[in-house]
Enzyme design. Structure first.
Site, PDB file in Angstrom:
ATOM      1  N   SER A   4      39.917  61.079  59.685  1.00  0.00           N
ATOM      2  CA  SER A   4      39.945  60.620  58.299  1.00  0.00           C
ATOM      3  C   SER A   4      40.986  59.514  58.111  1.00  0.00           C
ATOM      4  CB  SER A   4      40.224  61.817  57.385  1.00  0.00           C
ATOM      5  OG  SER A   4      40.017  61.493  56.040  1.00  0.00           O
ATOM      6  N   HIS A  18      34.635  59.162  58.225  1.00  0.00           N
ATOM      7  CA  HIS A  18      33.707  59.655  57.199  1.00  0.00           C
ATOM      8  C   HIS A  18      34.006  58.969  55.865  1.00  0.00           C
ATOM      9  CE1 HIS A  18      36.785  62.036  55.178  1.00  0.00           C
ATOM     10  NE2 HIS A  18      37.145  62.526  56.359  1.00  0.00           N
TER      11      HIS A  18
END
Length: 234
Positions: A120, A143
């Site tokens: 992330s 993501h």
């Protein structure tokens, strides 16, 4: 004997201080030994904590600890380089980007090493160094930006999330060899992560995509950092 005892006491005291520094701040100087460069070690481990404290007993990296430390490193004439070890599942986007921008703006040579994972917002942190490594078993997860809680205005919230996502992808593209469009493709891939979108890249794949510079371990990271310091001196 008295002088020897005094020196032993000083060594013990220094070791205790270093252990406390590791425990509280996650950093330590690596300049032991003659002829070695003065390198500072920083660790980014667990969740990146932002304005709110991480609940429970989870490990956390506090940005209010790292930002002053990075400013101190930049202002310290004796510090010649910085080694950053990462093993994080991500966390607060604003705090993560703040740390990444600080690392990227350092004038001292920097090398990062992904151990375990840098997921992330850990992506920008991994690429913020001048040169990046990842161990063979290491992973990077890319993501889309996610948000929790109630939306006051769906359209406005979506636009803010898109802008934040652009800041993240733009930073990664600027500080690595991967293009922003490719990052977005990996973010929106629904074939890899179960019931979700995003992509997990293992060590070699992260290098092939241009996200990380090289597969390697601590020996490789330190060797590269010493070479960068020598090159800067020349």
């Amino acid at each position: 004997m008295g002088e020897e005892n005094k020196m032993q006491e000083q060594k013990t005291e220094e070791l205790e201080k270093q252990n406390e520094q590791i425990k509280e701040m996650g950093n330590i100087p690596l300049y032991q030994g003659k002829g070695r460069h003065n390198i500072q070690l920083l660790t980014i481990i667990g969740e990146i904590e932002g304005h709110e404290a991480v609940s429970g007993n989870g490990k956390a990296t506090k940005y209010e600890h790292l930002l002053p430390r990075l400013a101190q490193i930049e202002n310290d004439e004796e510090t010649e380089g910085v080694l950053i070890l990462l093993n994080t599942l991500g966390g607060d986007v604003e705090a993560g980007l703040a740390i990444a921008e600080m690392i990227a703006s350092l004038s001292k040579p920097t090398v990062s090493l992904v151990l375990g994972g840098s997921h992330s917002i850990g992506g920008p942190l991994a690429v913020s160094a001048d040169y990046s490594f990842i161990v063979p078993s290491g992973t990077m997860i890319i993501h889309p930006v996610r948000a929790n809680g109630m939306f006051i205005g769906v359209i406005q919230s979506l636009r803010n999330m898109e802008k934040t996502q652009d800041r993240i992808t733009g930073f990664i593209a600027k500080h690595s060899k991967i293009k922003q469009e490719r990052i977005e493709e990996l973010m929106l891939d629904s074939s890899q992560l179960v019931k979700d979108v995003g992509t997990m890249l293992e060590g070699k794949e992260a290098v092939e995509e241009g996200l990380i510079d090289e597969v390697g371990g601590i020996k490789d990271a330190l060797k590269k950092l010493h070479e960068m310091i020598d090159s800067k001196k020349r």
